[in-house]
Write an enzyme that holds these catalytic residues in place. Structure first.
Site, short mmCIF file in Angstrom:
data_model
loop_
_atom_site.label_atom_id
_atom_site.label_comp_id
_atom_site.label_asym_id
_atom_site.label_seq_id
_atom_site.Cartn_x
_atom_site.Cartn_y
_atom_site.Cartn_z
N GLY A 239 0.84 -1.18 -0.04
CA GLY A 239 -0.07 -0.04 -0.05
C GLY A 239 0.78 1.15 -0.03
O GLY A 239 0.30 2.33 -0.12
N ARG A 278 3.22 -1.68 -5.80
CA ARG A 278 3.52 -0.70 -6.59
C ARG A 278 4.96 -0.14 -6.31
O ARG A 278 5.65 0.52 -7.29
CB ARG A 278 2.52 0.29 -6.23
CG ARG A 278 2.40 1.49 -7.01
CD ARG A 278 1.36 2.49 -6.40
NE ARG A 278 -0.08 1.86 -6.28
CZ ARG A 278 -1.09 2.04 -7.00
NH1 ARG A 278 -0.99 2.59 -8.18
NH2 ARG A 278 -2.31 1.38 -6.49
N ARG A 314 -5.47 2.75 -15.83
CA ARG A 314 -5.56 3.40 -14.60
C ARG A 314 -6.20 4.69 -14.89
O ARG A 314 -6.99 5.08 -13.77
CB ARG A 314 -4.10 3.52 -13.93
CG ARG A 314 -3.49 2.06 -13.74
CD ARG A 314 -2.26 2.19 -12.87
NE ARG A 314 -2.71 2.67 -11.57
CZ ARG A 314 -2.31 3.76 -11.10
NH1 ARG A 314 -1.77 4.57 -11.90
NH2 ARG A 314 -2.88 4.08 -9.86
N TYR A 318 -9.32 4.89 -12.27
CA TYR A 318 -9.09 5.43 -10.93
C TYR A 318 -8.74 6.97 -11.07
O TYR A 318 -8.25 7.59 -10.30
CB TYR A 318 -7.70 4.91 -10.15
CG TYR A 318 -7.59 3.44 -10.30
CD1 TYR A 318 -8.65 2.55 -9.66
CD2 TYR A 318 -6.84 2.58 -11.07
CE1 TYR A 318 -8.65 1.22 -9.56
CE2 TYR A 318 -6.86 1.42 -11.18
CZ TYR A 318 -7.64 0.60 -10.47
OH TYR A 318 -7.60 -0.71 -10.34
N CYS A 346 -13.15 3.23 -29.08
CA CYS A 346 -14.46 4.01 -29.15
C CYS A 346 -15.08 4.22 -27.97
O CYS A 346 -16.21 3.69 -27.59
CB CYS A 346 -15.31 3.02 -30.07
SG CYS A 346 -14.31 2.86 -31.68
N1 LLP Z 1 -1.44 -7.04 -0.69
C1 LLP Z 1 -2.83 -7.20 -0.86
C2 LLP Z 1 -3.76 -8.20 -0.20
C3 LLP Z 1 -3.35 -6.41 -1.99
O1 LLP Z 1 -4.60 -6.60 -2.06
C4 LLP Z 1 -2.57 -5.64 -2.55
C5 LLP Z 1 -3.08 -4.93 -3.74
C6 LLP Z 1 -1.14 -5.23 -2.22
C7 LLP Z 1 -0.83 -6.07 -1.34
C8 LLP Z 1 -0.14 -4.62 -2.97
O2 LLP Z 1 -0.51 -3.10 -2.60
P1 LLP Z 1 0.45 -1.97 -3.24
O3 LLP Z 1 1.85 -2.15 -2.59
O4 LLP Z 1 0.80 -2.33 -4.53
O5 LLP Z 1 -0.18 -0.74 -3.18
N2 LLP Z 1 -5.18 -1.37 -9.69
C9 LLP Z 1 -5.12 -0.56 -8.63
C10 LLP Z 1 -4.24 -0.82 -7.32
C11 LLP Z 1 -5.01 -2.20 -6.78
C12 LLP Z 1 -4.42 -2.90 -5.31
C13 LLP Z 1 -5.00 -4.06 -5.10
N3 LLP Z 1 -4.29 -4.59 -3.94
C14 LLP Z 1 -4.07 0.49 -9.27
O6 LLP Z 1 -3.59 0.61 -10.56
O7 LLP Z 1 -4.01 1.54 -8.41
#
Ligand code: LLP
Length: 421
Positions: A239, A278, A314, A318, A346
């Site tokens: 996150g 991310r 994205r 979002y 489209c």
């Molecule tokens: N752990 C779990 C249980 C998760 O559901 C996620 C992301 C992560 C770790 C990794 O989170 P990060 O470090 O990447 O923030 N598609 C969206 C983001 C969806 C995130 C889903 N879960 C976007 O493009 O912003």
């Protein structure tokens, strides 16, 4: 430091000119820097080094086998959310004992596959999942190591669609029901409880929500221990946000995040698990595209490029911002123009940005959308029968195609027309 910098008027990825990649692979294409990927992993590793830590890279952010192999070679584990991601992580060489399995809807075959593989931990998100996992483990004469994913009811302050830690979200066991869940698991013969897990959201740009979740988690652990439960792991999920705007204040550094986690869990004798996605890959990749037309509309100036929302969803999903830059450094006297940068699909939603000031562009000019390494290629589709976008990995002065662009023939051969049509 990003390894995406102009040299002699051309944007480079490490030592490779993006024009050379466009010539060989075509556009659109994702391009990743191996040096940036490994650097980000090592920055994170250092940030959590004061703790007994397992870094389980969140495979969903970018699941290409070459990316996973690169991280596996650094000693990284994996957070998976499907049987498919588990298969990828194992194939890339990530050892099963560094894999955690999250997700609200793990299906029976997926639980079986993960039990057979011998993963480190299932992050169980509900009582029905606990019951099913116990019965499968008993039948397979094994024991499933689990953590309960707790929903702490903390608002991560991020985009609505990627907030996961509030009571109204589908994730985890409500913190008020946690004690009962641990009691239920206590006597299950197929279950061994390791600890707790949380993941409150993604692209979190300040430390306060993490502090709230960690404090609630630490309190819960003390309460559970007092009730006689053995709690050894705390998985705090992923996150941590990354900078998307070159010109805006950046989210907290991994080091500050690591210090916070350490401070709020120190003395509990826990193994901490981190699931960054991310943060590792986001700024290690760009989407390389080409200008098809420059079009003057009734109210706007459109830069129509060959990448579209099916390649990078994205912005449409979002309202995400991606910095955009031409591959060839514009001459000093090039005029700045306000463009809506759009793809060929489209739908009016196929818009990467509106009214963005960019140097004047011509048909044929290459450009990049920055920060596209996470949740880019993995969320791509073939909408409008556009072939899945290819991926390229650069290391030093070499590059390789790590996912091909399928031909129209490859795509059509997966479909068939029944003889009764
Ligand atoms: N752990 C779990 C249980 C998760 O559901 C996620 C992301 C992560 C770790 C990794 O989170 P990060 O470090 O990447 O923030 N598609 C969206 C983001 C969806 C995130 C889903 N879960 C976007 O493009 O912003």
């Amino acid at each position: 430091m990003r390894h995406f910098t102009p040299t002699n008027g051309q944007m480079m990825v490490e030592n490779v000119n993006l024009s050379a990649i466009a010539n060989e692979v075509g556009t659109p294409a994702y391009v990743y820097s191996a040096a940036t990927l490994t650097r980000h992993y090592n920055v994170f590793k250092k940030a959590v080094s004061a703790m007994d830590a397992l870094i389980a890279y969140s495979v969903k952010a970018n699941s290409n086998l070459a990316v996973l192999r690169l991280l596996a070679k650094q000693g990284c584990g994996a957070d998976v959310v499907s049987g498919g991601e588990l298969a990828r992580a194992l194939k890339a060489g990530i050892p099963a004992n560094k894999i955690v399995f999250s997700g609200v809807g793990k299906a029976e075959p997926e639980l079986r596959a993960a039990l057979s593989a011998g993963i480190f931990q299932f992050n169980v998100e509900s009582i029905p999942e606990l019951d099913l996992l116990n019965s499968i483990a008993v039948e397979m004469q094994t024991i499933a190591p689990i953590a309960f994913r707790i929903n702490p009811n903390v608002c991560a302050g991020t985009h609505e669609k990627i907030c996961t830690g509030r009571a109204e979200n589908k994730f985890g066991v409500d913190i008020a029901d946690a004690d009962a869940a641990f009691e239920r698991a206590r006597n299950y013969p197929g279950i061994a409880v390791n600890g707790i897990a949380m993941h409150i959201g993604s692209q979190i740009d300040n430390l306060a929500p993490f502090a709230s979740a960690l404090t609630l988690g630490a309190g819960l652990i003390e309460r559970l221990r007092a009730a006689g439960h053995r709690i050894e792991t705390f998985d705090i999920g992923g996150g941590l946000g990354i900078p998307y705007h070159a010109e805006e204040t950046a989210p907290p550094e991994p080091l500050q995040y690591g210090e916070l986690v350490h401070r709020l869990t120190d003395g509990l004798g826990l193994k901490m698990i981190f699931e960054p996605g991310r943060m590792i890959v986001g700024n290690a990749g760009v989407l390389l595209a080409k200008t098809i037309y420059v079009k003057q509309g009734g109210a706007r100036n459109f830069l129509i490029i060959d990448a579209a929302m099916n390649d990078l969803i994205r912005p449409a999903l979002y309202d995400a911002h991606h910095d955009i830059e031409p591959v060839t450094t514009p001459a000093a006297d090039t005029e700045m123009v306000s463009y809506d940068v759009v793809g060929p699909i489209c739908e009016s939603g196929d818009t990467f940005t509106q009214n963005r000031q960019l140097p004047e562009m011509q048909a044929g000019d290459l450009l990049v959308l920055h920060s596209a390494g996470a949740y880019g290629a993995v969320q791509a589709s073939q909408y409008n029968s556009r072939p899945l976008v290819p991926e390229v990995l650069v290391s030093g002065d070499k590059f390789a195609l790590i996912r091909e662009r399928p031909s129209m023939e490859d795509i059509l051969k997966t479909e068939s027309i029944p003889d009764w049509v």
